[in-house]
Design a protein around this motif. Structure first.
Motif, PDB file in Angstrom:
ATOM      1  N   LEU A   1       0.826  -1.209   0.000  1.00 33.53           N
ATOM      2  CA  LEU A   1       0.000   0.000   0.000  1.00 33.53           C
ATOM      3  C   LEU A   1       0.858   1.256   0.000  1.00 33.53           C
ATOM      4  CD1 LEU A   1      -2.822  -1.026   2.525  1.00 33.53           C
ATOM      5  CD2 LEU A   1      -2.974  -0.867   0.034  1.00 33.53           C
ATOM      6  N   ARG A   2       1.951   1.234   0.742  1.00 37.54           N
ATOM      7  CA  ARG A   2       2.841   2.395   0.758  1.00 37.54           C
ATOM      8  C   ARG A   2       3.474   2.635  -0.606  1.00 37.54           C
ATOM      9  NH1 ARG A   2       4.221   4.022   6.002  1.00 37.54           N
ATOM     10  NH2 ARG A   2       3.444   2.603   7.631  1.00 37.54           N
ATOM     11  N   ARG A   3       3.927   1.570  -1.247  1.00 39.34           N
ATOM     12  CA  ARG A   3       4.583   1.727  -2.545  1.00 39.34           C
ATOM     13  C   ARG A   3       3.601   2.212  -3.611  1.00 39.34           C
ATOM     14  NH1 ARG A   3       9.654  -0.563  -3.437  1.00 39.34           N
ATOM     15  NH2 ARG A   3      10.575  -1.594  -1.622  1.00 39.34           N
ATOM     16  N   VAL A   4       2.404   1.631  -3.614  1.00 35.97           N
ATOM     17  CA  VAL A   4       1.412   2.050  -4.606  1.00 35.97           C
ATOM     18  C   VAL A   4       0.992   3.502  -4.363  1.00 35.97           C
ATOM     19  CG1 VAL A   4      -0.914   1.629  -5.478  1.00 35.97           C
ATOM     20  CG2 VAL A   4       0.599  -0.299  -4.976  1.00 35.97           C
ATOM     21  N   GLY A   5       0.769   3.862  -3.096  1.00 31.29           N
ATOM     22  CA  GLY A   5       0.372   5.233  -2.794  1.00 31.29           C
ATOM     23  C   GLY A   5       1.447   6.243  -3.144  1.00 31.29           C
ATOM     24  N   ALA A   6       2.706   5.924  -2.844  1.00 33.80           N
ATOM     25  CA  ALA A   6       3.793   6.852  -3.153  1.00 33.80           C
ATOM     26  C   ALA A   6       3.985   6.992  -4.663  1.00 33.80           C
ATOM     27  CB  ALA A   6       5.075   6.388  -2.486  1.00 33.80           C
TER      28      ALA A   6
ATOM     29  N   ASN B   1     -23.348  -4.949  -9.123  1.00 34.03           N
ATOM     30  CA  ASN B   1     -22.251  -4.438  -9.948  1.00 34.03           C
ATOM     31  C   ASN B   1     -22.471  -2.977 -10.338  1.00 34.03           C
ATOM     32  OD1 ASN B   1     -20.962  -6.939  -9.881  1.00 34.03           O
ATOM     33  ND2 ASN B   1     -21.998  -7.658 -11.740  1.00 34.03           N
ATOM     34  N   ARG B   2     -22.945  -2.194  -9.384  1.00 35.44           N
ATOM     35  CA  ARG B   2     -23.135  -0.765  -9.616  1.00 35.44           C
ATOM     36  C   ARG B   2     -21.893  -0.007  -9.158  1.00 35.44           C
ATOM     37  NH1 ARG B   2     -28.803   1.055  -7.275  1.00 35.44           N
ATOM     38  NH2 ARG B   2     -28.239   2.880  -8.546  1.00 35.44           N
ATOM     39  N   ALA B   3     -21.667   1.170  -9.754  1.00 34.44           N
ATOM     40  CA  ALA B   3     -20.421   1.916  -9.560  1.00 34.44           C
ATOM     41  C   ALA B   3     -20.254   2.348  -8.108  1.00 34.44           C
ATOM     42  CB  ALA B   3     -20.395   3.130 -10.478  1.00 34.44           C
ATOM     43  N   ILE B   4     -19.074   2.073  -7.562  1.00 33.32           N
ATOM     44  CA  ILE B   4     -18.695   2.493  -6.220  1.00 33.32           C
ATOM     45  C   ILE B   4     -17.243   2.958  -6.265  1.00 33.32           C
ATOM     46  CG2 ILE B   4     -18.421   1.830  -3.802  1.00 33.32           C
ATOM     47  CD1 ILE B   4     -20.476  -0.303  -4.158  1.00 33.32           C
ATOM     48  N   ALA B   5     -16.968   4.142  -5.761  1.00 28.37           N
ATOM     49  CA  ALA B   5     -15.603   4.678  -5.708  1.00 28.37           C
ATOM     50  C   ALA B   5     -15.014   4.381  -4.335  1.00 28.37           C
ATOM     51  CB  ALA B   5     -15.606   6.176  -5.970  1.00 28.37           C
ATOM     52  N   TYR B   6     -13.721   4.037  -4.316  1.00 27.42           N
ATOM     53  CA  TYR B   6     -13.026   3.695  -3.069  1.00 27.42           C
ATOM     54  C   TYR B   6     -11.797   4.576  -2.904  1.00 27.42           C
ATOM     55  CZ  TYR B   6     -15.856  -0.558  -3.035  1.00 27.42           C
ATOM     56  OH  TYR B   6     -16.907  -1.446  -3.025  1.00 27.42           O
ATOM     57  N   ARG B   7     -11.506   4.863  -1.641  1.00 25.19           N
ATOM     58  CA  ARG B   7     -10.295   5.614  -1.291  1.00 25.19           C
ATOM     59  C   ARG B   7      -9.667   4.977  -0.065  1.00 25.19           C
ATOM     60  NH1 ARG B   7      -9.603   9.998   2.418  1.00 25.19           N
ATOM     61  NH2 ARG B   7      -7.599  11.052   2.085  1.00 25.19           N
ATOM     62  N   ILE B   8      -8.392   4.631  -0.175  1.00 28.53           N
ATOM     63  CA  ILE B   8      -7.633   4.045   0.934  1.00 28.53           C
ATOM     64  C   ILE B   8      -6.648   5.096   1.424  1.00 28.53           C
ATOM     65  CG2 ILE B   8      -6.073   2.191   1.641  1.00 28.53           C
ATOM     66  CD1 ILE B   8      -7.257   0.464  -0.556  1.00 28.53           C
ATOM     67  N   HIS B   9      -6.642   5.364   2.715  1.00 25.42           N
ATOM     68  CA  HIS B   9      -5.721   6.350   3.270  1.00 25.42           C
ATOM     69  C   HIS B   9      -5.201   5.851   4.612  1.00 25.42           C
ATOM     70  CE1 HIS B   9      -9.711   7.303   4.882  1.00 25.42           C
ATOM     71  NE2 HIS B   9      -9.093   7.783   5.949  1.00 25.42           N
ATOM     72  N   HIS B  10      -4.076   6.439   5.003  1.00 26.49           N
ATOM     73  CA  HIS B  10      -3.342   6.013   6.197  1.00 26.49           C
ATOM     74  C   HIS B  10      -3.313   7.150   7.202  1.00 26.49           C
ATOM     75  CE1 HIS B  10      -0.509   4.037   8.776  1.00 26.49           C
ATOM     76  NE2 HIS B  10       0.460   4.905   8.531  1.00 26.49           N
TER      77      HIS B  10
ATOM     78  N   LEU C   1      -4.434   6.846  -3.396  1.00 26.15           N
ATOM     79  CA  LEU C   1      -5.020   5.508  -3.523  1.00 26.15           C
ATOM     80  C   LEU C   1      -6.541   5.682  -3.645  1.00 26.15           C
ATOM     81  CD1 LEU C   1      -3.010   3.316  -0.991  1.00 26.15           C
ATOM     82  CD2 LEU C   1      -3.310   2.856  -3.421  1.00 26.15           C
ATOM     83  N   ARG C   2      -6.961   6.165  -4.780  1.00 27.91           N
ATOM     84  CA  ARG C   2      -8.372   6.443  -5.015  1.00 27.91           C
ATOM     85  C   ARG C   2      -8.744   6.020  -6.421  1.00 27.91           C
ATOM     86  NH1 ARG C   2     -10.427  12.515  -4.429  1.00 27.91           N
ATOM     87  NH2 ARG C   2      -9.516  12.659  -6.523  1.00 27.91           N
ATOM     88  N   ALA C   3      -9.831   5.272  -6.527  1.00 27.30           N
ATOM     89  CA  ALA C   3     -10.262   4.753  -7.828  1.00 27.30           C
ATOM     90  C   ALA C   3     -11.748   4.999  -7.988  1.00 27.30           C
ATOM     91  CB  ALA C   3      -9.957   3.261  -7.949  1.00 27.30           C
ATOM     92  N   ASP C   4     -12.130   5.486  -9.164  1.00 29.55           N
ATOM     93  CA  ASP C   4     -13.538   5.725  -9.464  1.00 29.55           C
ATOM     94  C   ASP C   4     -14.215   4.422  -9.872  1.00 29.55           C
ATOM     95  OD1 ASP C   4     -13.122   8.442  -9.017  1.00 29.55           O
ATOM     96  OD2 ASP C   4     -12.483   8.743 -11.099  1.00 29.55           O
TER      97      ASP C   4
END
Length: 543
Positions: free
Chosen positions: A37-42, A268-277, A204-207
């Protein structure tokens, strides 16, 4: 309007929320999960910084073609969906900075106008409730004259930047960036500040996308709580699942609106996610959000069919009062206190707790409408209008009008309660004038804020704030002669008190007392007991 009062806006039903956001914690993560998660976020955060720089460089000349070029440049170093999420996020951040620049520009203009107005007045001239007067001393006048020159130069720079489309953006936050130079005051070490700074700049945010599996192809969360991430191209070696994906060890579960989230995932309807630390707590969180159609607004008359609850917002509490359909206060006023000191999370929790208690009370009263003021202190927050009244300016700036309105509308919509917004003009003044004293008793002391809540509710219902409606103009001036309920000019004793009519209304005088009292001879002497005893008449018995 006559008397110098401004025209009042009509009450309206506030539209419902257009989106939903829920958050939960990512638990039971391994060291490898956190490292990925750190590597992807950075990595994605660095791409966002580069794309934001390009977007700010385009300024007002940005168009759909430039957007496509930026997205093509990011696709080889991430993926097509990650590139779309990054470009959309940077465009939204630029638009937010643009709106903030406009607000700052309007604040500078208001400050310059107020300074010019007060400097043009004589020193020591008193102001009114509508406009401040001159400055108190020659020394203060001189200091404000110098400040006017500073604000005029600053206004010229901001206006030139606005016309050129330049914005100022700090990824990670300007407040956190300035904290780097005040670590002892913030009680942070350099390593702790660095951890917060890097976490704030991660991305780390995806629509979401309808029709894809579980509503999101980049960050996917299954109904049983399994979280998988589509890794960018340079980090494919960390994949532990097919198609370049990484599956986290921990599981997630949404407690708030969990069933609604499950239904969207299953469909299967659209949901946006955000991962934060959160480095301060060493915790990882995931936020799910989705759009929803704006609920159909209820007609104002239908919303007020069962009465209304007026709410007056103050610095430390919400004053509320229940009014029936005729505009009469019922029961006792209620007060929902909160504490707006401390961190942002603490203030937000205090507001949510107060609003929850307010809505629960509205449900017990069988009321489906809550009336609030449509407050906006944009023009009142300038330091130039209130001068040395620093505590008052801090009080106005600390009122969370926007957050309170958004929270109330969202929470009320979930409970089926309508929010009615009214014009805030003169509610506190007129409420205290017409309702504070009549509603005060020996057991209930009505405050100015409680009276303002009554005024707000009556304005939402369309009633005047005054307790009684004034008679027609011709009746007020007797322009059409005397009223029918008045005595004529030739009636004797018209200006004296009304004649006392004996009867049951007095509850103490028998009906024939006026006829017999004048002819009856007293049978007793004061202080001497009568020798003749009263003997009741014999009953007349008939067959």
């Amino acid at each position: 309007m006559d008397g110098g009062l401004r025209e009042l806006a009509a009450p309206f039903v506030a539209p419902g929320p257009s989106g939903v956001a829920i958050r939960t914690r990512l638990k039971r993560l391994t060291a490898v999960d956190e490292e990925v998660l750190r590597r992807v976020g950075a990595h994605l955060g660095a791409l966002v910084c580069r794309d934001l720089k390009a977007r700010c460089h385009d300024g007002l000349g940005h168009d759909a073609k430039a957007w496509a070029v930026r997205k093509r440049e990011l696709t080889p170093v991430s993926s097509a969906r990650w590139a779309g999420a990054i470009t959309r996020a940077t465009h939204e951040q630029w638009a937010l900075a643009r709106r903030c620049a406009l607000t700052h520009l309007q604040g500078l203009q208001a400050g310059v106008r107020m300074l010019r107005h007060r400097l043009a007045l004589p020193v020591g001239q008193k102001g009114s409730k509508r406009a401040p007067g001159g400055y108190r001393s020659r020394r203060e006048w001189h200091a404000k004259a110098r400040r006017l020159r500073v604000l005029e130069d600053r206004l010229a720079r901001e206006r030139a930047a606005w016309e050129a489309g330049r914005v100022h953006v700090v990824r990670g936050g300007k407040r956190l960036a300035r904290m780097r130079h005040q670590l002892p005051a913030a009680q942070l070490t350099q390593a702790q500040w660095r951890a917060r700074w890097e976490a704030a700049r991660w991305f780390l945010r995806a629509d979401g996308e309808s029709g894809k599996q579980y509503g999101n192809e980049t960050i996917r969360i299954s109904p049983d709580g399994e979280v998988s991430i589509r890794l960018p191209a340079p980090l494919k070696q960390w994949a532990n699942a097919p198609h370049g994906r990484y599956v986290l060890t921990g599981r997630v579960a949404f407690a708030h609106r969990g069933q609604e989230w499950t239904d969207r995932v299953a469909a299967n309807r659209a949901i946006a996610y955000r991962i934060h630390h959160d480095p301060a707590r060493a915790r990882w969180y995931v936020t799910a959000s989705w759009q929803k159609p704006v609920s159909q607004t209820v007609p104002l008359a239908a919303a007020l069919a069962d009465g209304v609850i007026g709410v007056d917002m103050n610095a430390d509490h919400l004053a509320a009062w229940h009014l029936d359909v005729h505009g009469n206060p019922t029961g006792s006023p209620r007060r929902f206190c909160y504490d707006l000191s401390g961190t942002t999370q603490h203030r937000d929790a205090q507001l949510r707790h107060a609003l929850t208690r307010l809505l629960n009370w509205a449900r017990t009263c069988n009321v489906t409408a809550i009336a609030v003021e449509d407050l906006d202190f944009t023009a009142e927050k300038t330091r130039e209008k209130h001068g040395h009244r620093k505590r008052f300016r801090q009080l106005i700036a600390g009122l969370p009008t926007g957050r309170l309105r958004a929270r109330l509308v969202s929470m009320a919509d979930a409970m089926g309660i309508t929010v009615v917004a009214v014009d805030p003009a003169y509610t506190s003044k007129w409420g205290a004038q017409h309702w504070q004293k009549p509603l005060t008793s020996t057991t209930c002391r009505t405050t100015r804020h409680d009276a303002a809540a009554v005024a707000i509710a009556r304005r939402a219902q369309g009633y005047p704030i005054r307790r009684r409606t004034a008679p027609p103009r011709t009746h007020q001036s007797d322009g059409c002669g005397h009223r029918t309920v008045q005595a004529g000019p030739d009636a004797p004793g018209r200006e004296g008190p009304r004649r006392r009519l004996p009867g049951p209304r007095t509850r103490s005088v028998p009906p024939d007392a006026e006829r017999t009292r004048a002819t009856r001879t007293p049978t007793t002497v004061r202080g001497v007991r009568s020798e003749q005893e009263w003997v009741p008449d014999s009953l007349l018995l008939t067959d």
